[in-house]
Design an enzyme around this catalytic site. Structure first.
Site, PDB file in Angstrom:
ATOM      1  N   CYS A  12       0.771  -0.631  -0.109  1.00 40.07           N
ATOM      2  CA  CYS A  12      -0.038   0.216  -0.103  1.00 40.07           C
ATOM      3  C   CYS A  12       0.700   0.824  -0.075  1.00 40.07           C
ATOM      4  O   CYS A  12       2.068   1.501   0.041  1.00 40.07           O
ATOM      5  CB  CYS A  12      -0.737  -0.368   1.590  1.00 40.07           C
ATOM      6  SG  CYS A  12      -0.480  -0.481   2.970  1.00 40.07           S
ATOM      7  N   GLY A  39      -1.394  -0.097  -4.736  1.00 37.86           N
ATOM      8  CA  GLY A  39      -2.565  -0.422  -4.008  1.00 37.86           C
ATOM      9  C   GLY A  39      -3.964   0.031  -5.001  1.00 37.86           C
ATOM     10  O   GLY A  39      -4.130   0.762  -4.769  1.00 37.86           O
ATOM     11  N   ASN A 113       1.487   0.741   6.109  1.00 36.33           N
ATOM     12  CA  ASN A 113       1.792   0.027   4.191  1.00 36.33           C
ATOM     13  C   ASN A 113       3.619  -0.281   5.105  1.00 36.33           C
ATOM     14  O   ASN A 113       4.519   0.237   5.913  1.00 36.33           O
ATOM     15  CB  ASN A 113       3.426   1.668   3.492  1.00 36.33           C
ATOM     16  CG  ASN A 113       4.147   0.578   2.553  1.00 36.33           C
ATOM     17  OD1 ASN A 113       3.489  -0.583   1.931  1.00 36.33           O
ATOM     18  ND2 ASN A 113       4.719   1.337   2.020  1.00 36.33           N
ATOM     19  N   GLY A 114       3.482  -1.669   4.882  1.00 36.17           N
ATOM     20  CA  GLY A 114       4.196  -2.738   5.263  1.00 36.17           C
ATOM     21  C   GLY A 114       3.726  -3.773   5.961  1.00 36.17           C
ATOM     22  O   GLY A 114       2.164  -4.118   6.083  1.00 36.17           O
ATOM     23  N   TYR A 255      10.946  -1.645  -8.793  1.00 35.99           N
ATOM     24  CA  TYR A 255       9.541  -2.682  -9.526  1.00 35.99           C
ATOM     25  C   TYR A 255       7.940  -1.470  -8.809  1.00 35.99           C
ATOM     26  O   TYR A 255       7.196  -0.543  -9.307  1.00 35.99           O
ATOM     27  CB  TYR A 255       8.629  -3.832  -9.313  1.00 35.99           C
ATOM     28  CG  TYR A 255       7.053  -4.061  -9.801  1.00 35.99           C
ATOM     29  CD1 TYR A 255       7.155  -4.058 -11.231  1.00 35.99           C
ATOM     30  CD2 TYR A 255       7.027  -3.913  -8.776  1.00 35.99           C
ATOM     31  CE1 TYR A 255       5.736  -4.007 -11.680  1.00 35.99           C
ATOM     32  CE2 TYR A 255       5.186  -4.336  -8.856  1.00 35.99           C
ATOM     33  CZ  TYR A 255       4.463  -4.203 -10.182  1.00 35.99           C
ATOM     34  OH  TYR A 255       3.459  -4.213 -10.479  1.00 35.99           O
TER      35      TYR A 255
END
Length: 480
Positions: A12, A39, A113-114, A255
């Site tokens: 995310c 996301g 995030n994570g 990426y």
């Protein structure tokens, strides 16, 4: 990138803003738009107006979930927002963020995030103390940890500092109380988090492209372990948890991040071109044209072409109008999805020896379909080059690689993989070169998924979605 089957994904993106002039929900909306690539399952915004908190979240893209009327209701002087891809917890609306809680000290809104490590034990600890969970996301564990710590800490930032010190894994957080906006990065620095400004407004985002998209200027990246507190327009930093070490996920450069982002001083666009240049040096080949798989393979293909002297060409056209609601009702239509989403340009590849650049091979199934398209378009030879090393291990820090037994590189040699996917030759970027992609940063990198070792202890019982099963099933698993 293997995007048509369940390939690699990142969890995310987060965005937050303090602006005394208001309009923070609208600013956050545009920030999330810029982070949509991180996301596409769900999104949400929470805002503070005075001391009143309001929020809205749902499954879907940012443009699908929010309209002007909804944003106007969320107007305030602080806001946090989130776009989600689920690596822990299912993709239902209940797991969308921000997570908002009311407790004895007031209200909190948290975006994350994570992935945490050891969530099963942490969740059990909270449950035995009477906690009732409303989601299956590990982000709710973070919110509980902060709220619990706040009961004996003198301030919410002290509570965030205490909780962060005791959490393990990857977490870039934004925490909003009625008076403060707090940004926090885990001590290992797995996931990026940056700060910027726009006039009197103070901005936080997973990537610098989101700050630029709202007209802001990037100021700096938060240090691993750093906590930044914004209160009444004043900014202060807490570095009690800083360890002086960094383990940034190298796949941010390969990426995840948008090419126009700058992470820890290094351009993502340049890093991907360097990956292509390294590939050309490591795996040279006689060919007529270099093409990349959209979108993240394009920059690496350009780098390969420049280093090798082989002309660069646009070998594929990607349909940008197929979103998350695209439906394949029959098996034959599902098999044709790759043709609908990606088409080769015959005039570019027909009769040519093609160097095909992509960022990864996970299971090999989608890769094979892409190569089949080139064959049908008349490519005489296909030499595939991958701008990352082979995946051989699970990721526990937010990348959706959770079963090493499904990774093709764990079962086949490079020569065997080349035969399976149907290419004339195959070459991966080496582990020694992948850590050199970010040319203007001194950060260390996490390369655990490539066999580089885990920066944190990994529990043996680490199924990410395990707490979603029925209690009887969980107890049966625990008794084994």
């Amino acid at each position: 990138m293997e995007v048509w089957s369940r390939g690699l994904h990142e969890e995310c993106g987060v965005f937050g803003v303090y602006d005394p002039k208001g309009g923070c929900a609208q600013t956050t909306y545009y920030g999330l738009y810029a982070l949509q690539h991180r996301g596409q399952e769900a999104c949400g915004i929470a805002a503070i107006n005075g001391r009143e908190q309001s929020f809205y979240k749902d499954v879907g893209l940012v443009s699908e979930v929010f309209d002007k009327e909804t944003l106007d209701r969320l107007n305030g002087t602080m806001a946090v927002g989130h776009v989600r891809y689920a690596t822990t917890g299912a993709g239902e609306r209940e797991n969308a963020q921000p997570l908002t809680i009311k407790y004895v000290k007031g209200t909190l809104a948290v975006v994350h995030n994570g992935n945490l490590v050891g969530v099963d034990q942490l969740r059990r600890d909270f449950e035995y103390k009477g906690a009732i969970f409303h989601t299956t996301s590990d982000s709710e564990l973070i919110a509980y940890a902060i709220a619990q710590a706040r009961l004996h800490c003198r301030s919410v930032e002290d509570a965030v500092c205490y909780a962060a010190r005791n959490l393990k894994g990857a977490f870039s957080l934004l925490v909003m109380s009625p008076r403060k906006l707090i940004a926090c990065r885990d001590p290992w620095g797995f996931r990026p988090l940056c700060m910027g400004r726009k006039g009197d407004a103070i901005l936080f985002a997973s990537e610098s492209c989101a700050i630029a998209s709202v007209g802001g200027e990037l100021e700096r990246e938060l240090e691993p372990g750093e906590i930044v507190v914004v209160e009444d327009g004043q900014v202060r930093s807490i570095r009690d948890n800083c360890r002086g070490l960094s383990h940034m996920c190298i796949f941010e450069y390969i990426y995840f991040a948008r090419p126009d982002s700058v992470i820890d001083g290094s351009s993502v666009h340049v890093a991907r071109q360097r990956a292509g240049a390294f590939l050309a040096l490591e795996h040279p080949v006689q060919a007529d044209i270099v093409v990349g798989v959209p979108d993240s393979g394009l920059d690496a293909a350009l780098g390969y072409a420049r280093q090798s002297g082989i002309p660069y060409g646009m070998g594929f056209i990607k349909n940008k109008y197929i979103g998350r609601t695209f439906i394949s009702p029959t098996q034959s239509m599902r098999e044709n999805e790759v043709n609908i989403k990606l088409n080769p340009i015959r005039s570019v590849v027909e009769g040519k020896r093609v160097v095909l650049i992509d960022d990864s091979i996970v299971r090999g199934t989608t890769c094979r379909r892409t190569i089949d398209l080139l064959r049908k378009a008349g490519a005489k030879e296909i030499h595939m080059r991958v701008s990352a090393p082979p995946f051989v291990s699970e990721c526990y820090y937010g990348t959706d690689i959770d079963d090493k037994n499904k990774l093709i590189a764990n079962h086949h040699t490079i020569a065997e993989i080349a035969e399976i996917i149907g290419v004339d030759s195959l070459g991966y970027l080496s582990l020694s070169d992948v850590v050199k992609l970010a040319d203007h940063t001194e950060s260390g990198f996490c390369t655990a998924c490539f066999g580089g070792g885990y920066p944190t202890p990994i529990p043996q019982d680490s199924n990410k979605d395990r707490f979603e099963c029925k209690i009887s099933e969980r107890e049966k698993q625990e008794s084994v």
